[in-house]
Write a protein that holds these residues in place. Structure first.
Motif, mmCIF file in Angstrom:
data_model
loop_
_atom_site.group_PDB
_atom_site.id
_atom_site.type_symbol
_atom_site.label_atom_id
_atom_site.label_comp_id
_atom_site.label_asym_id
_atom_site.label_seq_id
_atom_site.Cartn_x
_atom_site.Cartn_y
_atom_site.Cartn_z
ATOM 1 N N LEU A 1 0.852 -1.177 0.000
ATOM 2 C CA LEU A 1 0.000 0.000 0.000
ATOM 3 C C LEU A 1 0.898 1.239 0.000
ATOM 4 C CD1 LEU A 1 -2.625 -0.977 2.749
ATOM 5 C CD2 LEU A 1 -2.725 -1.430 0.280
ATOM 6 N N ILE A 2 0.492 2.261 -0.733
ATOM 7 C CA ILE A 2 1.273 3.505 -0.767
ATOM 8 C C ILE A 2 0.401 4.679 -0.339
ATOM 9 C CG2 ILE A 2 2.600 5.111 -2.183
ATOM 10 C CD1 ILE A 2 3.456 2.858 -3.938
ATOM 11 N N ALA A 3 0.872 5.409 0.668
ATOM 12 C CA ALA A 3 0.254 6.674 1.066
ATOM 13 C C ALA A 3 1.175 7.793 0.604
ATOM 14 C CB ALA A 3 0.062 6.723 2.574
ATOM 15 N N PHE A 4 0.612 8.837 0.000
ATOM 16 C CA PHE A 4 1.489 9.884 -0.520
ATOM 17 C C PHE A 4 0.921 11.277 -0.321
ATOM 18 C CE2 PHE A 4 -0.509 11.289 -4.539
ATOM 19 C CZ PHE A 4 -1.469 10.298 -4.743
ATOM 20 N N ASP A 5 1.840 12.207 -0.163
ATOM 21 C CA ASP A 5 1.540 13.638 -0.171
ATOM 22 C C ASP A 5 1.999 14.126 -1.537
ATOM 23 O OD1 ASP A 5 1.419 16.353 0.025
ATOM 24 O OD2 ASP A 5 2.572 16.515 1.880
ATOM 25 N N LEU B 1 11.622 25.187 -2.916
ATOM 26 C CA LEU B 1 11.761 23.757 -3.141
ATOM 27 C C LEU B 1 10.560 23.022 -2.565
ATOM 28 C CD1 LEU B 1 13.573 21.417 -4.106
ATOM 29 C CD2 LEU B 1 14.630 21.422 -1.836
ATOM 30 N N VAL B 2 9.919 22.171 -3.368
ATOM 31 C CA VAL B 2 8.781 21.355 -2.936
ATOM 32 C C VAL B 2 9.040 19.910 -3.332
ATOM 33 C CG1 VAL B 2 7.145 23.266 -3.080
ATOM 34 C CG2 VAL B 2 7.535 21.821 -5.089
ATOM 35 N N GLY B 3 8.164 19.007 -2.883
ATOM 36 C CA GLY B 3 8.388 17.603 -3.205
ATOM 37 C C GLY B 3 7.157 16.759 -3.001
ATOM 38 N N SER B 4 7.267 15.498 -3.361
ATOM 39 C CA SER B 4 6.231 14.483 -3.106
ATOM 40 C C SER B 4 6.805 13.468 -2.128
ATOM 41 C CB SER B 4 5.829 13.765 -4.398
ATOM 42 O OG SER B 4 5.384 14.663 -5.384
ATOM 43 N N ILE B 5 5.979 13.042 -1.161
ATOM 44 C CA ILE B 5 6.430 12.089 -0.136
ATOM 45 C C ILE B 5 5.636 10.798 -0.269
ATOM 46 C CG2 ILE B 5 6.765 11.732 2.344
ATOM 47 C CD1 ILE B 5 6.569 14.787 2.682
ATOM 48 N N PHE B 6 6.331 9.658 -0.109
ATOM 49 C CA PHE B 6 5.690 8.357 -0.277
ATOM 50 C C PHE B 6 6.026 7.441 0.903
ATOM 51 C CE2 PHE B 6 6.790 10.220 -4.328
ATOM 52 C CZ PHE B 6 5.619 10.096 -5.072
ATOM 53 N N GLY B 7 5.000 6.849 1.493
ATOM 54 C CA GLY B 7 5.189 5.792 2.482
ATOM 55 C C GLY B 7 4.697 4.491 1.878
ATOM 56 N N VAL B 8 5.569 3.494 1.814
ATOM 57 C CA VAL B 8 5.212 2.204 1.222
ATOM 58 C C VAL B 8 5.096 1.181 2.349
ATOM 59 C CG1 VAL B 8 5.869 0.425 -0.428
ATOM 60 C CG2 VAL B 8 6.437 2.827 -0.885
ATOM 61 N N TYR B 9 3.931 0.576 2.476
ATOM 62 C CA TYR B 9 3.635 -0.313 3.598
ATOM 63 C C TYR B 9 3.303 -1.720 3.088
ATOM 64 C CZ TYR B 9 2.908 4.252 5.819
ATOM 65 O OH TYR B 9 3.062 5.540 6.280
ATOM 66 N N LYS C 1 0.287 19.408 13.365
ATOM 67 C CA LYS C 1 -0.259 19.747 12.048
ATOM 68 C C LYS C 1 0.060 18.711 10.990
ATOM 69 C CE LYS C 1 -0.036 23.256 8.421
ATOM 70 N NZ LYS C 1 0.663 24.450 7.930
ATOM 71 N N LEU C 2 1.129 17.988 11.153
ATOM 72 C CA LEU C 2 1.619 17.102 10.097
ATOM 73 C C LEU C 2 0.896 15.756 10.126
ATOM 74 C CD1 LEU C 2 5.395 17.968 10.492
ATOM 75 C CD2 LEU C 2 3.755 18.895 8.835
ATOM 76 N N ARG C 3 0.649 15.195 8.948
ATOM 77 C CA ARG C 3 -0.126 13.959 8.824
ATOM 78 C C ARG C 3 0.792 12.740 8.928
ATOM 79 N NH1 ARG C 3 -0.987 18.979 6.259
ATOM 80 N NH2 ARG C 3 -3.167 19.192 5.680
ATOM 81 N N LYS C 4 0.335 11.777 9.735
ATOM 82 C CA LYS C 4 1.184 10.609 9.994
ATOM 83 C C LYS C 4 1.436 9.782 8.731
ATOM 84 C CE LYS C 4 0.090 9.907 14.900
ATOM 85 N NZ LYS C 4 -0.516 8.985 15.881
ATOM 86 N N LEU C 5 0.356 9.394 8.056
ATOM 87 C CA LEU C 5 0.504 8.463 6.929
ATOM 88 C C LEU C 5 1.352 9.034 5.805
ATOM 89 C CD1 LEU C 5 -2.872 6.675 6.034
ATOM 90 C CD2 LEU C 5 -0.676 5.611 6.541
ATOM 91 N N PHE C 6 1.166 10.324 5.530
ATOM 92 C CA PHE C 6 1.714 10.903 4.306
ATOM 93 C C PHE C 6 3.034 11.646 4.512
ATOM 94 C CE2 PHE C 6 -2.909 11.493 4.754
ATOM 95 C CZ PHE C 6 -3.335 10.476 3.917
ATOM 96 N N GLU C 7 3.283 12.105 5.741
ATOM 97 C CA GLU C 7 4.475 12.922 5.987
ATOM 98 C C GLU C 7 5.327 12.372 7.140
ATOM 99 O OE1 GLU C 7 1.925 16.267 6.777
ATOM 100 O OE2 GLU C 7 2.610 17.335 4.994
ATOM 101 N N VAL C 8 4.687 12.178 8.294
ATOM 102 C CA VAL C 8 5.442 11.888 9.514
ATOM 103 C C VAL C 8 6.061 10.487 9.483
ATOM 104 C CG1 VAL C 8 5.269 11.644 12.018
ATOM 105 C CG2 VAL C 8 4.057 13.504 10.853
ATOM 106 N N TYR C 9 5.263 9.462 9.191
ATOM 107 C CA TYR C 9 5.815 8.097 9.178
ATOM 108 C C TYR C 9 6.910 7.939 8.103
ATOM 109 C CZ TYR C 9 1.963 6.271 12.149
ATOM 110 O OH TYR C 9 1.077 6.010 13.165
ATOM 111 N N PRO C 10 6.652 8.300 6.843
ATOM 112 C CA PRO C 10 7.702 8.046 5.834
ATOM 113 C C PRO C 10 8.983 8.844 6.068
ATOM 114 C CG PRO C 10 5.799 9.165 4.850
ATOM 115 C CD PRO C 10 5.384 8.738 6.214
#
Length: 291
Positions: A79-83, A96-104, A229-238
């Motif tokens: 499963l992938i959660a992404f910002d 500078l900006v970016g995309s973040i991915f958590g792969v579970y 403020k930061l979201r666990k699945l999309f920012e904090v965990y990955p």
């Protein structure tokens, strides 16, 4: 087993980079599930990444920060959660900006698994700046790739690691909502010669921390955001996973970030990431000021 996902990120990155450069950075009238006003480019990049990831065979489900619900396929081990566009509020200023991915690893409950952080297998992010870059963390370490636009190919760089101590701190949040003890804690770093490096783009600040091989990123619970403020699945965990695999630590105020439960898809958290000396100083300060 994760290699096809890395290849998918490398394939989609130039498309996203182009979409951002051509995109509309004006706000729409719509808000995402956590009440952030969306930019047109937020929506465009979300659709682009979502479509590409759902076509990746090993991916069994996708969840975006910009969407209410997760989407699943019948098959797929991950499963992938992404910002889609972290730091989008500063993209109009060409920061500078970016995309973040958590792969579970896919648990039976999907993204509703309360201990989701224990299933993370890979944390990754793309950076869209003067260079297009990809950082991938797994059990083997933190790989760093840079895209050569002339040759249209990715080149590997030196793995990213953290030393025990850095020279910069990136304190996120509104200072008007910090209590005096926390302000004094931050000021103690400046008195030691630390430099302020905060951009308003979490992924950029974490990459700066990794590039400089140390330092501290912090986004605490505050009077206006008591859950953070930061979201666990999309920012904090990955990003905690990335920092830990580089040799650093992740803490949310009472425990290690990757030990904290997920209470909802858009659950938020305070977030402290950094190298060992700064993180131990943070923990000692929190122990002293816990009341």
């Amino acid at each position: 087993m994760l290699a096809p996902i890395v290849q998918a990120l490398q394939a989609l990155a130039p498309k996203v980079y182009h979409a951002i450069k051509q995109g509309d950075t004006h706000y729409t009238a719509h808000k995402n599930p956590t009440a952030d006003l969306q930019l047109a480019v937020d929506v465009a990049v979300d659709h682009l990444i979502f479509g590409e990831l759902m076509q990746t065979p090993s991916v069994g489900g996708v969840m975006s920060e910009e969407r209410e619900e997760a989407h699943y396929k019948e098959k797929g081990d991950f499963l992938i959660a992404f910002d889609p566009l972290d730091g989008s509020s500063v993209v109009g200023a060409n920061f500078l900006v970016g995309s973040i991915f958590g792969v579970y690893a896919r648990p039976p409950l999907g993204f509703a698994e309360p201990q989701m952080a224990r299933h993370i297998k890979m944390g990754a992010y793309l950076l869209y700046g003067a260079k297009l870059e990809l950082v991938v963390a797994n059990e083997a370490g933190v790989k760093h790739y840079v895209f050569n636009e002339d040759k249209q190919e990715w080149h590997s760089k030196k793995d990213l690691t953290l030393k025990d101590k850095g020279k910069n701190i990136a304190p996120g949040g509104s200072w008007q909502h910090f209590n005096s003890e926390y302000v004094a804690f931050l000021m103690s770093f400046f008195k030691q010669g630390y430099r302020l490096r905060y951009s308003g783009s979490m992924v950029a600040d974490i990459h700066h921390l990794l590039s400089k091989e140390g330092g501290l990123f912090c986004y605490p619970a505050t009077q206006d955001a008591p859950l953070g403020k930061l979201r666990k699945l999309f920012e904090v965990y990955p990003l905690a996973f990335v920092v830990e695999k580089a040799g650093g630590l992740g803490f949310e105020g009472t425990q290690e970030i990757l030990n904290t439960p997920l209470n909802s898809l858009h659950d938020k958290s305070p977030c402290f990431l950094g190298s060992k000396v700064e993180m131990e100083a943070l923990k000692q300060w929190m122990l002293t000021n816990k009341n």
